[in-house]
Design a protein around this motif. Structure first.
Motif: not given
Length: 420
Positions: A72-97
């Motif tokens: 009830p406290d969640y606002e979904y940015v990506q739906p359940a069933g998906e995994t966050f691609d955190i490496a791409t998130y940081y690489n796009d911001l110039g941080v090697e991950c």
């Protein structure tokens, strides 16, 4: 006579049907009637005042099997069933991950004022919590709130304060693996040096949630802030101040950061600098340090070295505190913006020595870390990433936000020395 008998029979039948209806309902409204009433109920308005930190409460009853009680406290940015691609998130911001997340419960935004309680552990769990540092208020509050959440949930919590020593953090986790703990919550010291610990936890099959991401290896879930947004908030506050005061957009802006790679620092800096991208005559200069004293010395030197300085930014609490103290000691009027909500920063905002700060709760992230690890141990899938709330604090709202972040304590009492 026939009509009278017919009327009597009809009345008798009505009475029998009425008694039958009462008996079957037990005196309650029919289910569909209650449902209609529920659907047509007027929505309640949210309070406009800043919410207080929610006291951690032990769950009153066990949730349904396989259910995440925090949904009830969640606002979904990506739906359940998906995994966050955190490496791409940081690489796009110039941080090697190359960091990977295993949970597949989507990506969610969460607020400070959670309405739910922690999951009910299915067993007596032992969880290790290693925190990077507790000298600053953020780290200290994380530790205190994590202890409170563990107590409320009936968790045995093992604690390691690594004091920014990755070797000490690695040693603690190695010991917890030997003890066969049920799970680990990890706030990394060194975001690449932590790889050995994360690899060892994976090999041992011990679930791990991180408070702040690593840049290598993998974990089940991460609780983190949208740090570029924080940098943008601080940058825009400074830009607005300069423009409102008709300052020519030409000269130097100093920002002070950490002397090592930190994903939060890199993305905060990126957000801050992006605000000034349209002003080619503004040079943004980075200085580093690890303590308020080091940042004091660096900023004092910068006040002499950059006579064209038009503004400054403390990227984290120790930087801001050192810069504010140097500013006051040298009688400077350079406007400073900040990230973090340590009490001295909030006092400086109130007294006019700091324009404002992009702030976040230190208690809410620990709640969601504890929730994630308990859910994982209970066999419940969780979001792979939880983004907690950022708020801009200025002189206009600093008093109410002090009470929000410090559980009802007042800024006035803090300034008067009546509360720590």
């Amino acid at each position: 006579m026939r009509k009278k008998r017919m009327l009597a029979m009809v009345l008798t039948l009505v009475m029998i049907l009425s008694l039958a209806a009462c008996g079957s309902s037990g005196g309650e409204e029919p289910a569909d009637a209650k449902e209609t009433e529920k659907k047509t109920e007027a929505p309640k308005e949210k309070a406009t005042e800043a919410p207080k930190e929610t006291e951690t409460k032990a769950p009153e009853k066990e949730q349904a099997a396989g259910e995440d009680p925090q949904i009830p406290d969640y606002e979904y940015v990506q739906p359940a069933g998906e995994t966050f691609d955190i490496a791409t998130y940081y690489n796009d911001l110039g941080v090697e991950c190359s960091f990977k997340l295993r949970a597949t419960g989507g990506v969610v935004n969460v607020l400070d004022d959670m309405t739910t309680t922690l999951p009910v552990p299915k067993d007596k769990y032992t969880i290790g919590f290693s925190v990077y540092f507790t000298v600053d208020e953020v780290g200290a509050m994380m530790l205190d709130s994590m202890k409170a959440h563990a107590e409320a949930a009936g968790i045995e919590l093992l604690v390691n304060d690594a004091n920014y020593d990755q070797d000490a953090q690695n040693a603690a986790i190695e010991q917890w693996i030997l003890q066969d703990v049920d799970g680990v919550i990890l706030a990394p010291c060194d975001f690449t040096g932590v790889q050995g610990s994360l690899d060892a936890l994976k090999e041992a099959g011990i679930p791990c949630a991180t408070l702040n991401p690593a840049l290598v290896s993998e974990a089940d879930s991460v609780v983190m802030s949208e740090c570029k947004e924080q940098g943008v908030m601080a940058g825009k506050l400074l830009l607005d101040h300069l423009q409102e005061n008709n300052v020519e957009m030409k000269g130097t802006i100093i920002y002070q950061s950490l002397p090592f790679v930190h994903p939060n620092a890199a993305t905060r800096a990126d957000g801050f600098k992006s605000v000034f991208a349209d002003y080619p005559d503004v040079e943004i200069v980075e200085l580093t340090g690890s303590t308020p004293e080091e940042h004091y010395t660096a900023f004092e030197g910068a006040l002499l070295a950059y006579p064209d300085m038009i503004g400054a930014f403390g990227l984290y609490s120790s930087a801001t505190v050192g810069m504010i103290n140097a500013k006051k000691a040298n009688g400077s009027d350079i406007p400073i913006t900040s990230i973090d909500n340590d009490k001295p920063i909030l006092q400086a905002i109130y007294e006019g020595d700091c324009l404002g700060s992009a702030c976040y709760s230190a208690a809410a992230p620990t709640f969601y870390c504890m929730s994630a690890i308990i859910n994982l141990l209970n066999g419940v899938d969780v979001p792979s990433a939880y983004f907690y709330e950022n708020r801009l604090v200025t002189k206009d709202n600093v008093e109410e936000m002090f009470e929000h972040y410090y559980d009802g304590k007042t800024l006035a009492d803090y300034i008067a020395g009546e509360t720590e």
